[in-house]
Design a protein around this motif. Structure first.
Motif, short mmCIF file in Angstrom:
data_model
loop_
_atom_site.label_atom_id
_atom_site.label_comp_id
_atom_site.label_asym_id
_atom_site.label_seq_id
_atom_site.Cartn_x
_atom_site.Cartn_y
_atom_site.Cartn_z
N SER A 115 -29.27 -40.10 -36.90
CA SER A 115 -30.19 -41.00 -36.42
C SER A 115 -31.50 -41.02 -37.06
O SER A 115 -32.03 -39.80 -37.30
CB SER A 115 -30.43 -40.81 -34.92
OG SER A 115 -29.13 -41.17 -34.15
N CYS A 116 -32.19 -42.09 -37.32
CA CYS A 116 -33.42 -42.36 -37.91
C CYS A 116 -34.71 -42.37 -37.17
O CYS A 116 -34.63 -43.67 -36.26
CB CYS A 116 -33.40 -43.36 -39.15
SG CYS A 116 -35.03 -43.57 -40.15
N LEU A 117 -35.46 -41.79 -36.98
CA LEU A 117 -36.58 -41.90 -36.01
C LEU A 117 -37.45 -42.89 -36.39
O LEU A 117 -38.46 -43.19 -35.64
CB LEU A 117 -37.33 -40.44 -35.72
CG LEU A 117 -36.48 -39.30 -35.00
CD1 LEU A 117 -37.26 -38.21 -34.95
CD2 LEU A 117 -35.72 -39.69 -33.90
N VAL A 118 -37.42 -43.34 -37.72
CA VAL A 118 -38.43 -44.24 -38.24
C VAL A 118 -37.82 -45.54 -38.02
O VAL A 118 -38.45 -46.52 -37.54
CB VAL A 118 -38.81 -43.96 -39.57
CG1 VAL A 118 -39.62 -45.23 -40.07
CG2 VAL A 118 -39.71 -42.70 -40.03
N CYS A 119 -36.44 -45.98 -38.32
CA CYS A 119 -35.65 -47.13 -38.11
C CYS A 119 -35.22 -47.30 -36.78
O CYS A 119 -34.98 -48.35 -36.41
CB CYS A 119 -34.53 -47.01 -39.19
SG CYS A 119 -34.91 -46.79 -40.91
N LEU A 120 -35.32 -46.31 -35.93
CA LEU A 120 -34.45 -46.29 -34.84
C LEU A 120 -33.05 -46.97 -34.70
O LEU A 120 -32.93 -47.50 -33.89
CB LEU A 120 -35.56 -47.03 -33.78
CG LEU A 120 -36.89 -46.46 -33.47
CD1 LEU A 120 -37.69 -47.44 -32.78
CD2 LEU A 120 -36.87 -44.95 -32.77
N LEU A 121 -32.34 -46.31 -35.69
CA LEU A 121 -31.16 -46.67 -35.96
C LEU A 121 -30.38 -45.51 -36.15
O LEU A 121 -30.80 -44.61 -36.64
CB LEU A 121 -30.92 -47.77 -36.87
CG LEU A 121 -31.60 -49.18 -36.56
CD1 LEU A 121 -31.35 -49.93 -38.05
CD2 LEU A 121 -30.81 -50.04 -35.42
N SER A 122 -28.93 -45.55 -35.45
CA SER A 122 -28.12 -44.58 -36.20
C SER A 122 -27.14 -44.94 -37.05
O SER A 122 -26.56 -46.08 -37.09
CB SER A 122 -27.19 -44.05 -34.69
OG SER A 122 -28.35 -43.58 -33.89
N TYR A 123 -26.66 -44.07 -37.87
CA TYR A 123 -26.09 -44.45 -39.25
C TYR A 123 -24.69 -43.43 -39.38
O TYR A 123 -24.64 -42.38 -39.19
CB TYR A 123 -26.66 -44.32 -40.27
CG TYR A 123 -27.97 -44.99 -40.54
CD1 TYR A 123 -28.12 -46.50 -40.67
CD2 TYR A 123 -29.29 -44.70 -40.25
CE1 TYR A 123 -29.03 -47.39 -40.74
CE2 TYR A 123 -30.72 -45.27 -40.29
CZ TYR A 123 -30.30 -46.63 -40.50
OH TYR A 123 -31.45 -47.63 -40.47
N VAL A 143 -32.37 -37.07 -37.80
CA VAL A 143 -31.99 -36.11 -36.63
C VAL A 143 -30.59 -36.18 -36.43
O VAL A 143 -29.77 -37.29 -36.75
CB VAL A 143 -33.03 -36.27 -35.44
CG1 VAL A 143 -34.16 -35.93 -35.76
CG2 VAL A 143 -32.85 -37.68 -34.91
N GLU A 144 -29.90 -35.12 -35.53
CA GLU A 144 -28.43 -35.34 -35.31
C GLU A 144 -28.44 -36.63 -34.30
O GLU A 144 -29.57 -36.89 -33.67
CB GLU A 144 -28.21 -33.87 -34.20
CG GLU A 144 -28.14 -32.88 -35.06
CD GLU A 144 -27.30 -32.94 -36.13
OE1 GLU A 144 -26.10 -33.36 -36.31
OE2 GLU A 144 -27.53 -32.48 -37.38
N PRO A 145 -27.40 -37.21 -34.23
CA PRO A 145 -27.37 -38.60 -33.67
C PRO A 145 -27.81 -38.54 -32.23
O PRO A 145 -27.24 -37.59 -31.40
CB PRO A 145 -25.88 -38.80 -33.71
CG PRO A 145 -25.39 -38.11 -34.67
CD PRO A 145 -26.08 -36.73 -34.87
N VAL A 146 -28.70 -39.36 -31.79
CA VAL A 146 -28.79 -39.49 -30.41
C VAL A 146 -28.96 -40.84 -29.79
O VAL A 146 -28.91 -42.03 -30.77
CB VAL A 146 -30.55 -39.02 -30.38
CG1 VAL A 146 -30.65 -37.58 -30.65
CG2 VAL A 146 -31.36 -39.89 -31.12
N GLU A 147 -28.67 -41.10 -28.67
CA GLU A 147 -28.55 -42.56 -27.91
C GLU A 147 -30.12 -42.86 -27.58
O GLU A 147 -30.97 -42.14 -27.44
CB GLU A 147 -27.54 -42.38 -26.71
CG GLU A 147 -26.03 -41.97 -27.19
CD GLU A 147 -25.20 -41.88 -25.87
OE1 GLU A 147 -24.15 -42.88 -26.15
OE2 GLU A 147 -25.60 -41.37 -25.14
#
Length: 548
Positions: A115-123, A143-147
């Motif tokens: 998960s990207c804390l800047v884009c606020l998206l998970s890839y 970071v590790e994937p977060v919801e």
């Protein structure tokens, strides 16, 4: 153009405002490319019209048209990326319930890798590729994937939460720090994160320590429970044996009581039967005489009557039954005597039972005692382990130190005691003379010694092979049921109590009571002189074998 080259130059297809692949790309007069929507919104929010990249100012808002060439290049890039995504999708797994899905995937959403804390998206792995290869994107924090990434956006300013307000203890964005919290103290999230993480690690260590203590407490409780269960089992067994023994005593007393009654009853019955038998025999003889008399009296023959009369004149011999009586035996007091005897037996048995229970309890206070060679008289011979002592024939050449007994063949233990309770056992089997007990640290060890409580000795002794005494002031003669082979010594320092037990018989030999101990107490032993081998057996300090 190959997919590999497209991916290596993928950053030229990214809008510098939204940081995503161009949508309806337009070109400004200065030559930079943006999504039409992105540059439009940018200029809508600003009074000045300038390029976000080179900062060139425009007097009027430029008229922007779709850059067809770039749009076609972006379309080709999207198709190739989609093909790569499709080919890799078969190798990747779809997100399962509870797993974070990729926010970019269309159709089947794959499991997110980061998960990207800047884009606020998970890839997923495929859509994460630009963040790993594009220079502007690889600076983003992964970071590790977060919801619920939207929770990481300030709800008031729509900006990422990047700071921690220590004053309000909350996460805020950059605008919050200059608008709503401008007088507060701030630190970067990472700094606060490191601090809180350290606190959590400390808390975790403390928690683990608490868990370990509680596990040890559980183990301690289980051990205590086991000891309690073992003690309960021993007590039940002992109670069963004791009460069974008492029951047998009652049954024996009952049998003895019934037998005594029945013996008296049988004696009386035998006497009555003998009297009745004699009486019936006499009645039989008398009936015979009566029949003869009656027959003769009816005779009409004068001569016959006169001739027979002399033979009937004397009556057959009979006993005078006037004073004969069958005296019922007296049963009065039989029950009382039986109960009294039973009570006496039970009291003796209970006294022994209680003494055995008391001895078993004080045996729990066992201490390890060894003999101190520095205190031993020169004639005494000690074993290597310091557990045995007997008197030899010759004096050894030893230094006359202050602790050593000079004339009296005594020896003290190495261990001293000045509180609590302690207990030890000494084997005296085969000896004709011995002393065993405790002594004060300050006792006289030189010259003539009087062994009694006044001089700091609490001991019992054997003299002349069969005379037992307690060294009280004055001495007390002990009357024991049997010669002890093992003597137990128990001291309660605070109570001023010294007791001696015949261990095998579980009997109390003697107790010194009511004393005040202020000095250290040492175990005291005197094996007595050898007497040409008649008293050569050693005194032996032996381990406690608890009575059953």
């Amino acid at each position: 153009m190959s997919a590999g080259s497209n991916l290596r130059s993928a950053d030229q297809f990214l809008c510098s405002i939204c940081l995503d692949v161009f949508t309806d790309p337009v070109t400004t007069p200065c030559g930079h490319n943006f999504c039409k929507t992105c540059i439009t919104h940018h200029w809508d929010d600003n009074v000045l019209f300038k390029c976000p990249i080179c900062k060139e100012m425009f007097n009027t808002r430029p008229q922007l048209n779709i850059n067809v060439f770039i749009r076609e290049m972006v379309s080709e890039f999207r198709r190739e990326a989609q093909q790569k995504s499709s080919s890799s999708s078969s190798e990747q797994q779809a997100a399962k319930p509870g797993e974070v899905p990729c926010d970019v995937c269309t159709g089947t959403r794959l499991k997110a890798l980061k998960s990207c804390l800047v884009c606020l998206l998970s890839y997923c792995e495929t859509h994460l590729e630009p963040h790993l290869t594009v220079s502007r994107l690889n600076r983003h924090q992964l970071v590790e994937p977060v919801e619920n990434l939207e929770d990481r956006i300030c709800t008031k300013h729509d900006k990422p939460l990047e700071l921690f307000c220590k004053t309000d203890q909350t996460c805020v964005c950059m605008l919050c720090s200059v608008l709503d919290h401008k007088t507060h103290e701030f630190v970067p999230l990472r700094e606060e994160y490191e601090g809180k993480k350290a606190e959590l690690e400390k808390t975790e260590a403390e928690t683990q320590q608490m868990i370990q203590k509680r596990r040890l407490k559980i183990q301690e409780i289980k051990e205590s429970q086991k000891i309690s269960n073992d003690a309960a089992d021993r007590e039940k067994l002992e109670g069963f044996l004791i009460l069974t023994s008492l029951k047998k005593s009652v049954e024996r007393s009952l049998k003895k009581f019934i037998k005594e009654i029945e013996d008296k009853q049988k004696t009386t019955e035998k006497q009555a039967e003998d009297f009745i038998k004699d009486l019936e025999q006499e009645i039989c003889e008398l009936k015979k005489r009566s029949s003869e008399v009656e027959q003769l009296s009816r005779s009409e023959d004068h001569l016959h009557l006169l001739q027979r009369f002399p033979s009937l004149e004397d009556a057959p011999p009979t006993k005078n039954w006037t004073e004969v009586r069958v005296h019922p035996p007296s049963y009065e007091g039989t029950v009382v005597r039986a109960v009294d005897q039973l009570d006496k037996n039970l009291r003796e048995k209970m006294k022994k039972v209680l003494t055995k229970a008391e001895l078993r309890r004080i045996q729990q206070c066992e201490v390890d005692v060894t003999l101190d060679p520095d205190t031993a008289h020169r004639k005494l011979i000690l074993s290597d382990d310091g557990k045995q002592v007997h008197c030899g024939y010759m004096r050894k050449n030893l230094p006359d130190n202050p602790e050593r007994f000079a004339k009296y063949v005594g020896v003290l233990g190495k261990q001293s005691f000045s509180s609590d309770r302690f207990y030890f056992e000494v084997q005296v089997k085969g000896k004709t003379r011995w002393d065993v007990g405790v002594a004060r640290d300050s006792v006289n060890r030189k010259g003539t010694i009087t062994i009694d409580t006044w001089n700091g000795y609490w001991a019992v002794c054997l003299r002349n092979g069969n005379e037992y005494e307690a060294y009280n002031d004055p001495p007390v003669r002990l009357h024991l049921s049997s010669p002890p082979e093992k003597v137990g010594v128990f001291v309660d320092y605070e109570e001023g109590l010294v007791s001696f037990y015949d261990v095998d018989a579980a009997e109390l030999m003697y107790s010194f009571t009511g004393f005040y101990f202020a000095d250290k107490l040492y175990p005291y032993f005197c094996p007595g002189l050898n007497y040409s081998g008649r008293n050569s057996a050693p005194l032996m300090i032996c381990p406690v074998n608890q009575t059953v």
